[in-house]
Scaffold this motif. Structure first.
Motif, short mmCIF file in Angstrom:
data_model
loop_
_atom_site.label_atom_id
_atom_site.label_comp_id
_atom_site.label_asym_id
_atom_site.label_seq_id
_atom_site.Cartn_x
_atom_site.Cartn_y
_atom_site.Cartn_z
N VAL A 283 66.53 15.70 2.04
CA VAL A 283 65.76 16.24 0.91
C VAL A 283 64.70 15.24 0.43
O VAL A 283 63.53 15.59 0.25
N SER A 284 65.10 13.98 0.26
CA SER A 284 64.12 12.97 -0.16
C SER A 284 63.03 12.82 0.89
O SER A 284 61.85 12.68 0.56
N ALA A 285 63.45 12.85 2.14
CA ALA A 285 62.47 12.72 3.22
C ALA A 285 61.41 13.81 3.08
O ALA A 285 60.22 13.56 3.28
N ARG A 286 61.86 15.00 2.73
CA ARG A 286 60.92 16.10 2.62
C ARG A 286 59.98 15.90 1.43
O ARG A 286 58.77 16.00 1.55
N ILE A 287 60.57 15.60 0.25
CA ILE A 287 59.75 15.43 -0.96
C ILE A 287 58.68 14.36 -0.74
O ILE A 287 57.49 14.60 -0.92
N PHE A 288 59.14 13.19 -0.30
CA PHE A 288 58.20 12.08 -0.23
C PHE A 288 57.30 12.18 1.00
O PHE A 288 56.20 11.64 1.01
N GLY A 289 57.76 12.92 1.99
CA GLY A 289 56.90 13.20 3.14
C GLY A 289 55.72 14.05 2.73
O GLY A 289 54.57 13.79 3.11
N LEU A 290 55.99 15.06 1.92
CA LEU A 290 54.92 15.94 1.44
C LEU A 290 53.90 15.14 0.63
O LEU A 290 52.69 15.33 0.76
N LEU A 291 54.40 14.25 -0.22
CA LEU A 291 53.49 13.46 -1.06
C LEU A 291 52.69 12.48 -0.20
O LEU A 291 51.50 12.27 -0.43
N ALA A 292 53.35 11.91 0.79
CA ALA A 292 52.65 10.97 1.68
C ALA A 292 51.53 11.70 2.42
O ALA A 292 50.42 11.19 2.55
N ASP A 293 51.84 12.92 2.88
CA ASP A 293 50.81 13.70 3.60
C ASP A 293 49.61 13.96 2.70
O ASP A 293 48.48 14.08 3.16
N ALA A 294 49.88 14.08 1.39
CA ALA A 294 48.79 14.33 0.45
C ALA A 294 48.15 13.02 -0.01
O ALA A 294 47.32 13.01 -0.91
N ASN A 295 48.57 11.92 0.64
CA ASN A 295 48.00 10.61 0.33
C ASN A 295 48.24 10.16 -1.11
O ASN A 295 47.39 9.53 -1.74
N ILE A 296 49.40 10.52 -1.63
CA ILE A 296 49.76 10.12 -3.00
C ILE A 296 50.74 8.95 -2.91
O ILE A 296 51.76 9.04 -2.22
N THR A 297 50.38 7.86 -3.59
CA THR A 297 51.25 6.68 -3.53
C THR A 297 52.31 6.76 -4.61
O THR A 297 52.01 6.85 -5.79
N VAL A 298 53.55 6.74 -4.18
CA VAL A 298 54.67 6.82 -5.11
C VAL A 298 55.17 5.40 -5.38
O VAL A 298 55.19 4.57 -4.48
N ASP A 299 55.52 5.16 -6.65
CA ASP A 299 55.97 3.80 -6.97
C ASP A 299 57.47 3.78 -7.20
O ASP A 299 58.26 3.82 -6.26
N VAL A 300 57.89 3.77 -8.46
CA VAL A 300 59.32 3.71 -8.77
C VAL A 300 60.01 5.00 -8.33
O VAL A 300 59.52 6.08 -8.61
N ILE A 301 61.15 4.89 -7.65
CA ILE A 301 61.92 6.09 -7.30
C ILE A 301 63.35 5.91 -7.77
O ILE A 301 63.97 4.88 -7.49
N VAL A 302 63.86 6.87 -8.50
CA VAL A 302 65.25 6.81 -8.95
C VAL A 302 65.94 8.11 -8.56
O VAL A 302 65.44 9.20 -8.84
N GLN A 303 67.10 7.99 -7.90
CA GLN A 303 67.87 9.21 -7.64
C GLN A 303 69.23 9.07 -8.32
O GLN A 303 69.92 8.08 -8.15
#
Ligand code: ASP
Ligand code: MG
Length: 414
Positions: A283-303
Protein backbone atom coordinates in the motif's frame (compact mmCIF):
# COMPACT_ATOMS: atom_id res chain seq x y z
CA UNK A 1 37.99 32.14 -2.57
CA UNK A 2 34.38 32.10 -3.64
CA UNK A 3 32.16 35.17 -3.82
CA UNK A 4 28.38 34.93 -4.09
CA UNK A 5 25.94 37.12 -5.96
CA UNK A 6 25.47 39.79 -3.28
CA UNK A 7 29.27 40.14 -3.01
CA UNK A 8 29.63 40.97 -6.71
CA UNK A 9 26.34 42.86 -7.08
CA UNK A 10 27.86 46.00 -8.63
CA UNK A 11 31.19 47.45 -9.72
CA UNK A 12 31.93 48.85 -6.29
CA UNK A 13 31.43 45.45 -4.70
CA UNK A 14 33.58 43.83 -7.39
CA UNK A 15 36.35 46.28 -6.50
CA UNK A 16 35.88 45.25 -2.87
CA UNK A 17 36.26 41.60 -3.87
CA UNK A 18 39.41 42.44 -5.83
CA UNK A 19 40.92 44.00 -2.70
CA UNK A 20 40.16 40.84 -0.70
CA UNK A 21 41.95 38.85 -3.39
CA UNK A 22 44.88 41.26 -3.56
CA UNK A 23 45.38 40.96 0.20
CA UNK A 24 45.78 37.18 -0.10
CA UNK A 25 48.05 37.41 -3.13
CA UNK A 26 50.30 39.91 -1.34
CA UNK A 27 50.49 37.51 1.62
CA UNK A 28 52.05 35.00 -0.77
CA UNK A 29 49.05 32.73 -1.37
CA UNK A 30 48.11 31.25 -4.72
CA UNK A 31 44.51 32.14 -5.37
CA UNK A 32 41.70 30.80 -7.51
CA UNK A 33 38.53 32.87 -7.25
CA UNK A 34 35.14 31.46 -8.10
CA UNK A 35 32.37 33.98 -8.72
CA UNK A 36 28.59 33.91 -8.98
CA UNK A 37 26.53 36.15 -11.20
CA UNK A 38 25.55 39.58 -9.88
CA UNK A 39 22.67 39.22 -7.41
CA UNK A 40 19.37 38.91 -9.25
CA UNK A 41 20.91 38.39 -12.69
CA UNK A 42 20.41 34.63 -12.85
CA UNK A 43 16.75 35.08 -11.91
CA UNK A 44 16.40 37.57 -14.75
CA UNK A 45 18.02 35.19 -17.22
CA UNK A 46 15.77 32.34 -16.10
CA UNK A 47 12.73 34.59 -16.53
CA UNK A 48 13.81 35.44 -20.08
CA UNK A 49 14.10 31.79 -21.05
CA UNK A 50 10.54 31.32 -19.85
CA UNK A 51 9.41 34.26 -21.97
CA UNK A 52 11.18 32.90 -25.01
CA UNK A 53 9.68 29.43 -24.78
CA UNK A 54 6.96 27.69 -22.85
CA UNK A 55 9.11 24.72 -21.94
CA UNK A 56 12.64 25.90 -22.68
CA UNK A 57 15.05 23.41 -24.19
CA UNK A 58 17.41 22.61 -21.31
CA UNK A 59 20.56 23.03 -23.36
CA UNK A 60 19.58 26.53 -24.45
CA UNK A 61 18.43 27.30 -20.91
CA UNK A 62 22.01 26.59 -19.81
CA UNK A 63 23.45 28.69 -22.64
CA UNK A 64 21.46 31.63 -21.29
CA UNK A 65 21.58 31.27 -17.50
CA UNK A 66 25.32 30.54 -17.39
CA UNK A 67 25.98 33.99 -18.86
CA UNK A 68 25.88 35.93 -15.58
CA UNK A 69 29.03 34.22 -14.32
CA UNK A 70 30.87 34.94 -17.56
CA UNK A 71 30.32 38.65 -16.99
CA UNK A 72 31.45 38.74 -13.35
CA UNK A 73 34.53 36.60 -13.98
CA UNK A 74 35.68 38.94 -16.75
CA UNK A 75 34.92 42.05 -14.73
CA UNK A 76 36.81 40.78 -11.70
CA UNK A 77 39.81 39.80 -13.84
CA UNK A 78 39.84 43.31 -15.34
CA UNK A 79 39.57 44.94 -11.92
CA UNK A 80 42.43 42.85 -10.56
CA UNK A 81 44.61 43.69 -13.55
CA UNK A 82 43.85 47.36 -12.95
CA UNK A 83 45.18 46.93 -9.41
CA UNK A 84 48.39 45.42 -10.68
CA UNK A 85 47.44 41.83 -9.88
CA UNK A 86 48.01 39.29 -12.69
CA UNK A 87 44.65 37.65 -13.35
CA UNK A 88 42.81 35.73 -16.05
CA UNK A 89 39.17 34.65 -16.32
CA UNK A 90 38.16 31.03 -16.95
CA UNK A 91 34.86 29.64 -18.15
CA UNK A 92 33.78 26.10 -17.36
CA UNK A 93 34.69 24.74 -20.79
CA UNK A 94 38.11 26.37 -20.77
CA UNK A 95 39.29 24.60 -17.61
CA UNK A 96 37.65 22.14 -18.49
CA UNK A 97 35.14 21.34 -15.77
CA UNK A 98 33.41 18.28 -17.20
CA UNK A 99 29.88 17.36 -16.24
CA UNK A 100 27.24 14.92 -17.35
CA UNK A 101 24.59 16.11 -19.78
CA UNK A 102 21.82 16.74 -17.24
CA UNK A 103 21.30 20.31 -18.39
CA UNK A 104 20.03 22.58 -15.65
CA UNK A 105 21.30 20.38 -12.84
CA UNK A 106 24.44 18.75 -14.16
CA UNK A 107 26.80 16.70 -12.00
CA UNK A 108 30.54 17.26 -12.11
CA UNK A 109 32.37 14.25 -13.52
CA UNK A 110 35.93 15.48 -13.65
CA UNK A 111 38.03 18.62 -13.41
CA UNK A 112 41.34 18.82 -15.15
CA UNK A 113 43.26 20.99 -12.72
CA UNK A 114 46.55 20.88 -14.62
CA UNK A 115 46.22 24.10 -16.59
CA UNK A 116 44.93 25.98 -13.54
CA UNK A 117 47.81 24.59 -11.53
CA UNK A 118 50.37 25.85 -14.05
CA UNK A 119 48.80 29.29 -14.13
CA UNK A 120 48.61 29.47 -10.33
CA UNK A 121 52.27 28.43 -10.08
CA UNK A 122 53.18 31.27 -12.43
CA UNK A 123 51.61 33.70 -9.97
CA UNK A 124 48.44 34.41 -11.91
CA UNK A 125 45.09 34.60 -10.15
CA UNK A 126 42.51 32.34 -11.81
CA UNK A 127 39.08 33.95 -11.84
CA UNK A 128 36.60 31.18 -12.52
CA UNK A 129 32.98 31.45 -13.59
CA UNK A 130 31.03 29.37 -11.09
CA UNK A 131 27.86 27.40 -11.75
CA UNK A 132 28.92 26.18 -15.21
CA UNK A 133 30.68 23.30 -16.90
CA UNK A 134 30.81 21.44 -20.20
CA UNK A 135 28.87 18.29 -21.00
CA UNK A 136 30.15 15.32 -22.99
CA UNK A 137 28.13 16.74 -25.88
CA UNK A 138 30.47 19.74 -25.90
CA UNK A 139 27.76 22.12 -24.73
CA UNK A 140 27.57 24.40 -21.70
CA UNK A 141 25.89 22.96 -18.62
CA UNK A 142 24.88 24.50 -15.28
CA UNK A 143 25.01 22.85 -11.87
CA UNK A 144 21.61 23.81 -10.46
CA UNK A 145 20.68 26.97 -8.57
CA UNK A 146 23.25 27.93 -5.98
CA UNK A 147 25.75 25.76 -7.86
CA UNK A 148 28.74 28.08 -7.65
CA UNK A 149 29.37 26.82 -4.10
CA UNK A 150 29.77 23.38 -5.61
CA UNK A 151 32.04 24.78 -8.34
CA UNK A 152 34.24 26.31 -5.64
CA UNK A 153 34.58 23.11 -3.63
CA UNK A 154 35.21 21.05 -6.76
CA UNK A 155 37.93 23.43 -7.93
CA UNK A 156 39.46 23.43 -4.44
CA UNK A 157 39.60 19.64 -4.54
CA UNK A 158 41.03 19.62 -8.08
CA UNK A 159 43.90 21.99 -7.30
CA UNK A 160 44.36 20.49 -3.81
CA UNK A 161 43.76 23.82 -2.14
CA UNK A 162 44.60 24.24 1.55
CA UNK A 163 41.34 26.06 2.11
CA UNK A 164 38.12 26.98 0.36
CA UNK A 165 36.85 30.29 1.74
CA UNK A 166 33.24 30.99 0.85
CA UNK A 167 32.71 34.76 1.13
CA UNK A 168 29.08 35.71 1.50
CA UNK A 169 26.68 38.23 3.02
CA UNK A 170 26.74 36.63 6.47
CA UNK A 171 29.87 36.25 8.56
CA UNK A 172 29.42 32.57 9.29
CA UNK A 173 27.00 29.86 10.30
CA UNK A 174 24.81 30.71 13.25
CA UNK A 175 23.14 28.57 15.89
CA UNK A 176 19.83 29.53 14.32
CA UNK A 177 18.30 32.22 12.13
CA UNK A 178 19.47 35.65 13.45
CA UNK A 179 16.38 37.29 11.97
CA UNK A 180 14.24 35.39 14.45
CA UNK A 181 16.37 34.80 17.52
CA UNK A 182 18.44 37.73 18.78
CA UNK A 183 20.73 35.77 21.10
CA UNK A 184 22.27 33.67 18.33
CA UNK A 185 25.93 32.78 18.32
CA UNK A 186 28.27 32.32 15.41
CA UNK A 187 29.74 28.82 15.39
CA UNK A 188 33.50 28.88 15.02
CA UNK A 189 33.41 25.28 13.79
CA UNK A 190 30.78 22.86 12.59
CA UNK A 191 31.21 19.32 11.31
CA UNK A 192 30.46 18.37 7.71
CA UNK A 193 27.60 16.14 8.83
CA UNK A 194 25.98 18.84 10.92
CA UNK A 195 26.39 21.40 8.16
CA UNK A 196 24.82 18.97 5.74
CA UNK A 197 21.79 18.63 7.99
CA UNK A 198 21.58 22.38 8.56
CA UNK A 199 21.92 23.11 4.83
CA UNK A 200 19.31 20.58 3.79
CA UNK A 201 16.98 21.91 6.48
CA UNK A 202 16.82 25.37 5.08
CA UNK A 203 19.81 27.13 6.61
CA UNK A 204 20.68 28.34 3.13
CA UNK A 205 24.27 29.40 3.57
CA UNK A 206 25.77 26.71 1.36
CA UNK A 207 24.39 24.54 -1.39
CA UNK A 208 23.96 21.05 0.10
CA UNK A 209 25.88 19.42 -2.71
CA UNK A 210 28.92 21.55 -1.99
CA UNK A 211 29.01 20.36 1.62
CA UNK A 212 28.74 16.73 0.61
CA UNK A 213 31.51 17.20 -1.93
CA UNK A 214 33.73 18.90 0.65
CA UNK A 215 33.13 16.04 3.08
CA UNK A 216 33.95 13.35 0.53
CA UNK A 217 37.10 15.13 -0.69
CA UNK A 218 38.28 16.42 2.68
CA UNK A 219 38.18 20.04 1.53
CA UNK A 220 38.46 22.46 4.43
CA UNK A 221 35.63 24.88 3.95
CA UNK A 222 35.04 28.19 5.66
CA UNK A 223 32.09 30.56 5.51
CA UNK A 224 33.02 34.21 6.03
CA UNK A 225 31.85 37.72 5.32
CA UNK A 226 32.75 39.66 2.19
CA UNK A 227 31.33 42.83 3.69
CA UNK A 228 34.11 43.62 6.09
CA UNK A 229 36.65 46.05 4.68
CA UNK A 230 39.30 43.97 2.92
CA UNK A 231 41.99 45.96 4.73
CA UNK A 232 40.49 45.07 8.11
CA UNK A 233 40.91 41.33 7.61
CA UNK A 234 44.14 39.48 8.24
CA UNK A 235 45.33 37.35 5.34
CA UNK A 236 44.67 33.63 5.71
CA UNK A 237 46.92 31.88 8.20
CA UNK A 238 46.45 28.23 7.43
CA UNK A 239 47.47 27.25 10.96
CA UNK A 240 44.89 29.47 12.56
CA UNK A 241 41.53 29.42 10.87
CA UNK A 242 39.48 30.04 13.99
CA UNK A 243 39.26 33.78 14.16
CA UNK A 244 36.97 34.50 11.24
CA UNK A 245 33.79 32.93 9.98
CA UNK A 246 32.81 29.31 10.50
CA UNK A 247 35.08 26.42 9.60
CA UNK A 248 33.32 23.32 8.28
CA UNK A 249 35.54 20.39 9.15
CA UNK A 250 35.79 16.84 10.48
CA UNK A 251 34.01 16.10 13.72
CA UNK A 252 37.32 15.09 15.33
CA UNK A 253 38.71 18.58 14.74
CA UNK A 254 36.12 20.18 16.99
CA UNK A 255 37.34 20.43 20.56
CA UNK A 256 34.48 22.02 22.37
CA UNK A 257 31.51 20.00 21.27
CA UNK A 258 28.00 21.08 22.11
CA UNK A 259 25.39 18.37 22.19
CA UNK A 260 23.20 20.50 19.98
CA UNK A 261 25.01 22.81 17.54
CA UNK A 262 22.13 24.46 15.79
CA UNK A 263 18.42 24.68 15.19
CA UNK A 264 17.08 24.83 11.66
CA UNK A 265 13.60 25.26 10.33
CA UNK A 266 11.79 24.66 7.11
CA UNK A 267 8.73 26.74 6.41
CA UNK A 268 5.87 26.09 4.04
CA UNK A 269 5.32 22.45 4.80
CA UNK A 270 1.93 20.82 4.40
CA UNK A 271 0.70 17.71 6.17
CA UNK A 272 -1.44 15.06 4.50
CA UNK A 273 -3.13 12.13 6.24
CA UNK A 274 -4.76 9.15 4.60
CA UNK A 275 -7.18 7.78 7.17
CA UNK A 276 -8.08 4.10 7.16
CA UNK A 277 -5.65 2.78 4.61
CA UNK A 278 -5.60 -0.99 4.25
CA UNK A 279 -2.78 -2.48 6.31
CA UNK A 280 -1.21 -4.91 3.86
CA UNK A 281 1.96 -5.17 1.81
CA UNK A 282 2.26 -2.82 -1.14
CA UNK A 283 0.00 0.00 0.00
CA UNK A 284 2.77 2.47 0.90
CA UNK A 285 4.61 1.51 -2.24
CA UNK A 286 1.55 2.47 -4.23
CA UNK A 287 0.89 5.78 -2.45
CA UNK A 288 4.44 7.02 -2.61
CA UNK A 289 5.00 5.57 -6.05
CA UNK A 290 2.15 7.68 -7.37
CA UNK A 291 3.59 10.80 -5.73
CA UNK A 292 7.07 10.04 -7.04
CA UNK A 293 5.67 9.67 -10.56
CA UNK A 294 4.13 13.12 -10.14
CA UNK A 295 7.56 14.40 -9.11
CA UNK A 296 6.38 15.37 -5.63
CA UNK A 297 9.04 15.21 -2.94
CA UNK A 298 7.75 13.71 0.27
CA UNK A 299 9.52 14.48 3.52
CA UNK A 300 8.36 13.22 6.91
CA UNK A 301 6.42 9.93 6.74
CA UNK A 302 4.58 8.44 9.71
CA UNK A 303 2.55 5.24 9.64
CA UNK A 304 0.50 4.35 12.67
CA UNK A 305 0.32 0.88 14.12
CA UNK A 306 -3.02 -0.49 13.03
CA UNK A 307 -5.43 -1.12 15.83
CA UNK A 308 -7.49 -3.84 14.27
CA UNK A 309 -4.83 -5.37 12.04
CA UNK A 310 -6.77 -4.30 8.98
CA UNK A 311 -6.56 -0.52 8.68
CA UNK A 312 -3.99 2.13 9.49
CA UNK A 313 -3.34 5.86 9.01
CA UNK A 314 -0.48 7.24 6.94
CA UNK A 315 0.70 10.82 7.44
CA UNK A 316 3.37 12.62 5.45
CA UNK A 317 4.51 16.11 4.53
CA UNK A 318 5.06 17.77 1.17
CA UNK A 319 6.10 21.32 0.25
CA UNK A 320 3.07 23.57 0.54
CA UNK A 321 3.43 24.51 -3.13
CA UNK A 322 2.82 20.85 -4.04
CA UNK A 323 -0.17 20.30 -1.76
CA UNK A 324 -2.85 20.90 -4.40
CA UNK A 325 -1.20 18.49 -6.82
CA UNK A 326 -0.70 15.92 -4.07
CA UNK A 327 -4.38 15.96 -3.16
CA UNK A 328 -5.33 15.74 -6.83
CA UNK A 329 -3.21 12.65 -7.35
CA UNK A 330 -4.55 10.94 -4.23
CA UNK A 331 -8.18 11.80 -4.96
CA UNK A 332 -7.93 10.62 -8.53
CA UNK A 333 -6.41 7.31 -7.41
CA UNK A 334 -8.71 6.79 -4.46
CA UNK A 335 -10.00 3.45 -5.64
CA UNK A 336 -6.60 2.18 -6.58
CA UNK A 337 -5.12 3.11 -3.20
CA UNK A 338 -8.17 2.44 -1.04
CA UNK A 339 -8.58 4.77 1.92
CA UNK A 340 -11.37 6.16 4.10
CA UNK A 341 -10.63 9.83 4.26
CA UNK A 342 -8.08 12.35 3.00
CA UNK A 343 -7.17 15.11 5.45
CA UNK A 344 -4.63 17.90 5.01
CA UNK A 345 -3.39 21.03 6.68
CA UNK A 346 -1.00 23.66 5.42
CA UNK A 347 0.97 26.29 7.35
CA UNK A 348 3.20 23.84 9.10
CA UNK A 349 6.85 24.28 9.95
CA UNK A 350 9.48 21.65 10.54
CA UNK A 351 11.89 22.51 13.35
CA UNK A 352 15.06 20.48 13.72
CA UNK A 353 17.74 20.37 16.35
CA UNK A 354 21.07 19.24 14.94
CA UNK A 355 24.12 18.07 16.83
CA UNK A 356 26.80 15.43 16.48
CA UNK A 357 26.75 15.10 20.28
CA UNK A 358 23.41 13.31 20.04
CA UNK A 359 25.20 10.14 19.05
CA UNK A 360 26.56 9.79 22.55
CA UNK A 361 24.05 11.63 24.73
CA UNK A 362 20.68 10.41 25.93
CA UNK A 363 17.70 12.64 26.57
CA UNK A 364 18.16 15.15 23.75
CA UNK A 365 14.76 14.33 22.26
CA UNK A 366 13.01 14.33 25.63
CA UNK A 367 14.42 17.78 26.32
CA UNK A 368 13.06 19.06 23.03
CA UNK A 369 9.61 17.66 23.63
CA UNK A 370 9.33 19.01 27.16
CA UNK A 371 10.53 22.47 26.13
CA UNK A 372 7.80 22.55 23.49
CA UNK A 373 5.20 21.12 25.86
CA UNK A 374 5.93 23.79 28.48
CA UNK A 375 4.95 26.33 25.84
CA UNK A 376 1.87 24.42 24.85
CA UNK A 377 3.17 23.71 21.39
CA UNK A 378 1.64 20.60 19.94
CA UNK A 379 3.89 18.22 18.00
CA UNK A 380 2.20 16.74 14.95
CA UNK A 381 4.90 14.44 13.68
CA UNK A 382 8.45 13.50 14.63
CA UNK A 383 11.40 12.15 12.68
CA UNK A 384 14.97 11.55 13.68
CA UNK A 385 18.33 10.74 12.23
CA UNK A 386 21.52 9.95 14.07
CA UNK A 387 22.35 13.62 14.63
CA UNK A 388 18.98 15.33 14.18
CA UNK A 389 15.49 15.44 15.65
CA UNK A 390 12.73 17.11 13.65
CA UNK A 391 9.22 17.96 14.71
CA UNK A 392 6.34 19.27 12.71
CA UNK A 393 4.37 22.08 14.38
CA UNK A 394 1.92 24.83 13.54
CA UNK A 395 3.80 27.63 11.72
CA UNK A 396 2.37 30.24 14.11
CA UNK A 397 4.69 28.87 16.79
CA UNK A 398 7.89 29.11 14.74
CA UNK A 399 9.38 32.02 16.67
CA UNK A 400 8.39 30.76 20.07
CA UNK A 401 9.73 27.29 19.36
CA UNK A 402 13.07 28.52 18.01
CA UNK A 403 13.61 30.87 20.95
CA UNK A 404 12.62 28.27 23.52
CA UNK A 405 14.80 25.54 22.08
CA UNK A 406 17.72 27.90 21.61
CA UNK A 407 17.64 28.71 25.31
CA UNK A 408 16.88 25.19 26.41
CA UNK A 409 19.97 23.73 24.70
CA UNK A 410 22.21 26.43 26.11
CA UNK A 411 22.88 28.10 22.79
CA UNK A 412 22.04 31.67 23.84
CA UNK A 413 24.85 34.16 23.75
CA UNK A 414 25.74 35.22 27.26
N1 ASP B 1 24.15 32.34 -10.18
C1 ASP B 1 23.66 31.02 -9.87
C2 ASP B 1 22.34 31.11 -9.11
O1 ASP B 1 21.86 32.20 -8.85
C3 ASP B 1 24.65 30.21 -9.14
C4 ASP B 1 25.04 30.72 -7.77
O2 ASP B 1 24.89 31.90 -7.48
O3 ASP B 1 25.53 29.93 -6.97
O4 ASP B 1 21.77 30.11 -8.79
MG1 MG C 1 24.64 31.00 -2.97
Amino acid sequence: MKFGGTSVADMEKIANVARHVKREVEAGHQVAVIVSAMAGHTNQLVAWTNEAARDPDRGEYDAVVSAGEQITSGLLALTLQGMGVAARSWLGWQIPLSTNEMHGSARIIDIDGSMLGTRLDSGEVAVIAGFQGIGADGRITTLGRGGSDTSAVAIAAAVKADLCDIYTDVDGVYTTDPRIVSKVRRLSRISYEEMLEMASLGAKVLQTRSVRMAMVNGVRLRVRSSFIRPEDAEPVDINNLQDQGTLVCDEEDIMEQHIVSGIAYEKDEAKVTLVKVRDKPGVSARIFGLLADANITVDVIVQNVSEDGRNTDVTFTVPEADLRRTLDVLERQRDEIGYGELVSSSDMVKISVVGAGMRTHAGVAAQMFSALAENNINIQAITTSEIKISVLIDANFTELALRTLHTSYGLDQT
